[in-house]
Motif scaffolding. Sequence first.
Motif, PDB file in Angstrom:
ATOM      1  N   THR A 126      48.002  29.517  53.620  1.00 44.81           N
ATOM      2  CA  THR A 126      47.246  30.243  54.650  1.00 44.81           C
ATOM      3  C   THR A 126      47.456  29.598  56.018  1.00 44.81           C
ATOM      4  O   THR A 126      47.689  30.293  57.025  1.00 44.81           O
ATOM      5  CB  THR A 126      45.745  30.265  54.292  1.00 44.81           C
ATOM      6  N   VAL A 140      38.774  29.167  51.292  1.00 45.16           N
ATOM      7  CA  VAL A 140      39.757  30.014  50.608  1.00 45.16           C
ATOM      8  C   VAL A 140      39.466  29.999  49.107  1.00 45.16           C
ATOM      9  O   VAL A 140      39.290  28.932  48.518  1.00 45.16           O
ATOM     10  CB  VAL A 140      41.196  29.506  50.880  1.00 45.16           C
ATOM     11  N   ASN A 156      41.972  34.978  48.561  1.00 42.82           N
ATOM     12  CA  ASN A 156      43.435  34.993  48.663  1.00 42.82           C
ATOM     13  C   ASN A 156      44.065  35.427  47.329  1.00 42.82           C
ATOM     14  O   ASN A 156      43.375  35.580  46.325  1.00 42.82           O
ATOM     15  CB  ASN A 156      43.873  33.569  49.049  1.00 42.82           C
ATOM     16  N   LYS A 157      45.360  35.610  47.340  1.00 38.92           N
ATOM     17  CA  LYS A 157      46.161  35.865  46.129  1.00 38.92           C
ATOM     18  C   LYS A 157      45.741  37.146  45.406  1.00 38.92           C
ATOM     19  O   LYS A 157      45.718  37.190  44.165  1.00 38.92           O
ATOM     20  CB  LYS A 157      46.090  34.671  45.170  1.00 38.92           C
ATOM     21  N   SER A 171      46.577  38.431  50.895  1.00 38.75           N
ATOM     22  CA  SER A 171      47.549  37.592  50.195  1.00 38.75           C
ATOM     23  C   SER A 171      48.332  36.835  51.256  1.00 38.75           C
ATOM     24  O   SER A 171      49.191  37.412  51.929  1.00 38.75           O
ATOM     25  CB  SER A 171      48.500  38.451  49.344  1.00 38.75           C
ATOM     26  N   ALA A 172      48.016  35.556  51.410  1.00 37.09           N
ATOM     27  CA  ALA A 172      48.705  34.758  52.433  1.00 37.09           C
ATOM     28  C   ALA A 172      50.202  34.684  52.127  1.00 37.09           C
ATOM     29  O   ALA A 172      51.041  34.807  53.024  1.00 37.09           O
ATOM     30  CB  ALA A 172      48.108  33.355  52.500  1.00 37.09           C
ATOM     31  N   CYS A 224      39.770  39.453  52.605  1.00 38.41           N
ATOM     32  CA  CYS A 224      40.668  39.285  51.464  1.00 38.41           C
ATOM     33  C   CYS A 224      42.096  39.579  51.882  1.00 38.41           C
ATOM     34  O   CYS A 224      42.345  40.145  52.956  1.00 38.41           O
ATOM     35  CB  CYS A 224      40.253  40.180  50.298  1.00 38.41           C
TER      36      CYS A 224
END
Length: 694
Positions: A23, A102, A132-133, A258-259, A256
């Motif tokens: 991130t 995160v 994340n993800k 996805s880095a 939210c």
Amino acid sequence: MTDLTKYRNIGIFAHVDAGKTTTTERILSLTGKIHKIGEVHDGEATTDFMDQERERGITIQSAATTTVWDDHRFNIIDTPGHVDFTIEVYRSLKVLDGGVGVFCGSGGVEPQSETNWRYVNDSEVARIIFVNKLDRLGADFYRVVDQVKNVLGANPLVMVLPMGIEDDFSGVVDLLTRKAWVWDGSGDPLNYHIEDVPADMVDMVEEYREALIETALEQDDDAMEKYLEGEEPSMETIKACIRKGTNELAFFPTYCGSAFKNKGVQLILDAVVDYLPSPVDVKPQPEVDLEGNETGNFAVVDASKPLRALAFKIMDDRYGALTFLRIYSGKLEKGSNVLNTFTGKTERIGRIVEMHADSREELASAQAGDIVAVLGMKNVQTGHTLCDPKNPATLEPMVFPDPVISMAVSPKDKAASEKLGVALGKMIAEDPSFRVMTDEESGETILMGMGELHLDIKVDILKRTHNVEVEVGKPQVAYRETITQRVEDTYTHKKQTGGSGQFGRIDYFIEPGEVGTGYVFQSKVTGGNVPREFWPAVDKGFKDCMNVGVLAGYPCVDVKVTLVDGAYHAVDSSAVAFEIAARSAYRQTMVKASPQLMEPIMKVDVFTPDAHVGDVIGDLNRRRGMIKNQEAGTTGVRVNGDIPLAEMFGYIGDLRTMTSGRGQFSMEFSHYLPCPRNIADEVIKEVAERNAQK
């Protein structure tokens, strides 16, 4: 004069492997600070610049960097997630104004997330949440939001909703603007377009938007009243309410994305600007006296006030020691003299640099709100306050946890022996949770730390960074000793050698103290049988002896000593005589008070695939573990328990064997408990054998 309202001092923190460093890397790319994105798994992330970080794919030490977004200056600290390095999180939080928590979209709220969240709550740092993800198998945004509520007891304020999930994750819907941000599959963060909300999400967006506005408007009674009467609040009003609630920790704006796939990071940056506090928005730091008591004064964030800066990290690199400072008030100028209130000495400011991971940019000065590094400080350690010599003050210092594990090291040759002391001195200055002591009997150097990985990394740094080759002994558990019975006793120290002699008699009782109190001394002597000026000597005699218990030589804890009576001689009594009496009394009485060995118990959290749960629980039971609970997730089961540290050495290898390489675990110190008799006997026998060999 710099506009401090456009500063954001933020930290990025999370459980290990939730995507903090990735991130940070995306933030630096989007803000133009770096032009090539480095991946953690390739060992090329900007803020993971140590060899050990690049090889293991984990963050070990916090890294600072500075960048700009939307005309706002961000000072960012990327912190480690592994439990052995939580000290880095703790000291970073001390100097930050806001944070980004995160969470992994599939892993959710993991044990280290709870620890970090607790640290952040204690530090009263405002934060936003980034789930994340969401492109990963088993990701579920709504489940993670529920966990934040139920596990952390926090109030997430959902700001965006995901579009698609796992492989189909394409973007997010911004609830405030009712617009969808959609990225293409190229992986370029700038390849996105904004469109209307998909038809199948309209009802859900309206439902969540209404909840968002109602929660936000609780911060403003007038706006809430108008809203209930049917008047839609303006965007400025809603944002002002969200900012107020965020800064007062009433709720946490939740995003939210996805880095790794570069989706959703722009909204995080906008949220940092819109909702997280600037240095002038947070409570000013209290000033304390040298005993640590608050004086009632505060370090107000203002460049025109006297200098107040806190050293929160020392880092040794190829150019010498770097001291990281958070400046709370005043200005720091190159060439000026500052006072270190801990040492009472002044130091000259040589070079001031702005850090970007391990590269730097020279500055002529820095001011309140800045996070900078200074080269050439000689006697400054973590937690020391630097201030204006004409207007001294001390900021609240940092408190660090005690190590729970130790290992002996010895240099392989004479050249290594000469370098070892210098290298360890630098490493202690860098990491306050790392301690070193010398065993006086054997001459061995003992390294003490927070876990196996912590000490493993330290030995690696000794070898590679400082070129010191060492032989490493087996890790040792930091046992403690205590007593279980109250004993009343008396001791007389009498020595006559011609001329004035030594005399001191003490009547006292020794008893178990409250858990966690360490050593407590109290005097109830009345009538002057032991004059008041000798009480500190009795206290010192007992206190010094507490470092070496009577069973196996481990430090003694939770013991209360009460001096009730005694006798003295007008000529022969002295402080030394009473101190010697107390030392002898300790050895005489502690063995009568049913001494007991205490062992450190670790809070352990194990993740295992469903198929291996039985094996993992059976193994933990064999390790004398107390299983607390188990929680089924989408990709496996989490097992929580309390397990003695002595049984956990080498556990990661056994866990991987049991789970075909898919198991993970983390552990942190929880508390001390009495050691079972058979284990205690073994430990005492081992110590006796080691001492005999010396």
